[in-house]
Design an enzyme around this catalytic site. Structure first.
Site, PDB file in Angstrom:
ATOM      1  N   ARG A  73     115.739 110.030  68.250  1.00  0.00           N
ATOM      2  CA  ARG A  73     116.297 111.333  68.613  1.00  0.00           C
ATOM      3  C   ARG A  73     116.344 112.251  67.409  1.00  0.00           C
ATOM      4  O   ARG A  73     116.171 113.462  67.525  1.00  0.00           O
ATOM      5  CB  ARG A  73     117.707 111.148  69.190  1.00  0.00           C
ATOM      6  CG  ARG A  73     117.709 110.646  70.624  1.00  0.00           C
ATOM      7  CD  ARG A  73     119.100 110.678  71.207  1.00  0.00           C
ATOM      8  NE  ARG A  73     119.068 110.198  72.587  1.00  0.00           N
ATOM      9  CZ  ARG A  73     120.012 109.457  73.132  1.00  0.00           C
ATOM     10  NH1 ARG A  73     121.067 109.107  72.415  1.00  0.00           N
ATOM     11  NH2 ARG A  73     119.930 109.077  74.390  1.00  0.00           N
ATOM     12  N   ASN A 115     125.470 125.400  77.594  1.00  0.00           N
ATOM     13  CA  ASN A 115     124.908 124.485  78.586  1.00  0.00           C
ATOM     14  C   ASN A 115     125.531 124.787  79.947  1.00  0.00           C
ATOM     15  O   ASN A 115     126.660 125.276  80.029  1.00  0.00           O
ATOM     16  CB  ASN A 115     125.197 123.027  78.205  1.00  0.00           C
ATOM     17  CG  ASN A 115     124.564 122.038  79.178  1.00  0.00           C
ATOM     18  OD1 ASN A 115     123.394 122.169  79.530  1.00  0.00           O
ATOM     19  ND2 ASN A 115     125.323 121.057  79.625  1.00  0.00           N
ATOM     20  N   HIS A 117     126.393 122.773  83.526  1.00  0.00           N
ATOM     21  CA  HIS A 117     126.502 121.412  84.048  1.00  0.00           C
ATOM     22  C   HIS A 117     126.931 121.456  85.513  1.00  0.00           C
ATOM     23  O   HIS A 117     127.861 122.194  85.860  1.00  0.00           O
ATOM     24  CB  HIS A 117     127.513 120.615  83.229  1.00  0.00           C
ATOM     25  CG  HIS A 117     127.628 119.191  83.665  1.00  0.00           C
ATOM     26  ND1 HIS A 117     126.659 118.248  83.403  1.00  0.00           N
ATOM     27  CD2 HIS A 117     128.598 118.537  84.375  1.00  0.00           C
ATOM     28  CE1 HIS A 117     127.020 117.086  83.909  1.00  0.00           C
ATOM     29  NE2 HIS A 117     128.189 117.235  84.509  1.00  0.00           N
ATOM     30  N   SER A 144     129.860 124.243  85.754  1.00  0.00           N
ATOM     31  CA  SER A 144     130.581 124.698  84.567  1.00  0.00           C
ATOM     32  C   SER A 144     129.584 125.180  83.518  1.00  0.00           C
ATOM     33  O   SER A 144     128.589 124.506  83.266  1.00  0.00           O
ATOM     34  CB  SER A 144     131.419 123.560  83.960  1.00  0.00           C
ATOM     35  OG  SER A 144     132.313 123.006  84.903  1.00  0.00           O
ATOM     36  N   THR A 149     129.096 121.028  72.198  1.00  0.00           N
ATOM     37  CA  THR A 149     129.601 120.341  71.017  1.00  0.00           C
ATOM     38  C   THR A 149     128.984 118.949  70.990  1.00  0.00           C
ATOM     39  O   THR A 149     128.176 118.598  71.857  1.00  0.00           O
ATOM     40  CB  THR A 149     131.140 120.235  71.048  1.00  0.00           C
ATOM     41  OG1 THR A 149     131.533 119.447  72.181  1.00  0.00           O
ATOM     42  CG2 THR A 149     131.780 121.612  71.132  1.00  0.00           C
ATOM     43  N   LEU A 152     129.336 114.805  74.766  1.00  0.00           N
ATOM     44  CA  LEU A 152     128.492 115.061  75.935  1.00  0.00           C
ATOM     45  C   LEU A 152     129.275 115.787  77.027  1.00  0.00           C
ATOM     46  O   LEU A 152     130.290 115.278  77.515  1.00  0.00           O
ATOM     47  CB  LEU A 152     127.949 113.738  76.484  1.00  0.00           C
ATOM     48  CG  LEU A 152     127.086 113.835  77.750  1.00  0.00           C
ATOM     49  CD1 LEU A 152     125.813 114.614  77.468  1.00  0.00           C
ATOM     50  CD2 LEU A 152     126.769 112.448  78.298  1.00  0.00           C
ATOM     51  N   ASP A 153     128.794 116.973  77.403  1.00  0.00           N
ATOM     52  CA  ASP A 153     129.413 117.792  78.453  1.00  0.00           C
ATOM     53  C   ASP A 153     130.897 118.022  78.179  1.00  0.00           C
ATOM     54  O   ASP A 153     131.690 118.196  79.107  1.00  0.00           O
ATOM     55  CB  ASP A 153     129.235 117.139  79.835  1.00  0.00           C
ATOM     56  CG  ASP A 153     127.773 116.975  80.216  1.00  0.00           C
ATOM     57  OD1 ASP A 153     126.954 117.825  79.827  1.00  0.00           O
ATOM     58  OD2 ASP A 153     127.443 115.981  80.901  1.00  0.00           O
TER      59      ASP A 153
END
Length: 222
Positions: A73, A115, A117, A144, A149, A152-153
């Site tokens: 990654r 993001n 979601h 949302s 950050t 995650l989510d």
């Protein structure tokens, strides 16, 4: 003689993995807000993502960074970061980008990455959110939009939109309801950011100099 200064439009990049319907909503929105921002780059981690075609049809620069070609990654994110920084991006918009980003990457763009979601966070982080809402017997579901950050989510939520779950709803019908509101909510939050109204301060979302303690809410769609 008085001189008038015009603001330079912000540069945003949109990261996608698939169909790109939220990308299309942002493309359509940008056409009537070209004084606020331009879509300088669209990146996909999947070569066959239809969102790339959408971007090309709109004469937007595109880049494919196939994650399968990278062993880690870290190495994948390094290529993404280099491409984004070369274009001097002001805002990174994740629109169906199905990759978990490294802590280093999220820190680099902290306060400059959004993001969307498909759940009412903090409910149902991760995948299969529509199915999980149905299985839980929820009466409401939704989406949302949040700052990204390292969690995650888990970044501060800015705006949510709710849909009612009816007895006849399936995973597909529920997804369609949510998608309809995504295409309204995401361009709105992007507009807030590029116009200077939205910012991240002390790990909290602020709009018009007011802290968003409770996520703002769009109208319910039945």
């Amino acid at each position: 003689m008085l001189s008038t200064k015009t603001k330079t439009p912000k540069k945003i990049a949109v990261l996608i993995s698939g169909n790109g319907s939220n990308l299309q909503a942002i493309i359509d929105h940008q056409k009537s807000h070209s004084d606020l921002y331009e879509i300088a780059l669209v990146i996909s981690n999947r070569p066959n993502a239809y969102g790339i075609t959408r971007a090309q049809n709109a004469n937007i620069q595109t880049l494919v960074v196939d994650h399968k070609l990278y062993d880690t990654r870290d190495s994948f994110d390094a290529v993404l970061q280099k491409a984004l920084d070369e274009v001097e991006i002001d805002l990174v918009v994740l629109a169906g980008f199905m990759r978990i980003l490294t802590t280093e990457f999220t820190k680099h763009y902290l306060g400059k990455m959004l993001n969307i979601h498909p759940s009412l966070l903090p409910k149902y982080t991760g995948l299969n959110t529509h199915q999980r809402a149905l299985e839980a017997g929820d009466s409401k579901h939704g989406l949302s939009v949040h700052f990204v950050t390292a969690e995650l989510d888990g970044g501060p939520v800015i705006l949510q939109a709710e849909v009612n779950i009816n007895a006849e709803d399936t995973e597909e019908t529920l997804a369609n309801k949510v998608h309809t509101l995504e295409h309204i909510a995401y361009p709105q939050v992007v507009e807030w950011f590029v116009s200077g109204k939205l910012e991240l301060k002390n790990n909290q979302a602020w709009l018009n100099q007011s802290c968003i303690h409770t996520p703002l809410l769009l109208n319910t769609l039945n």
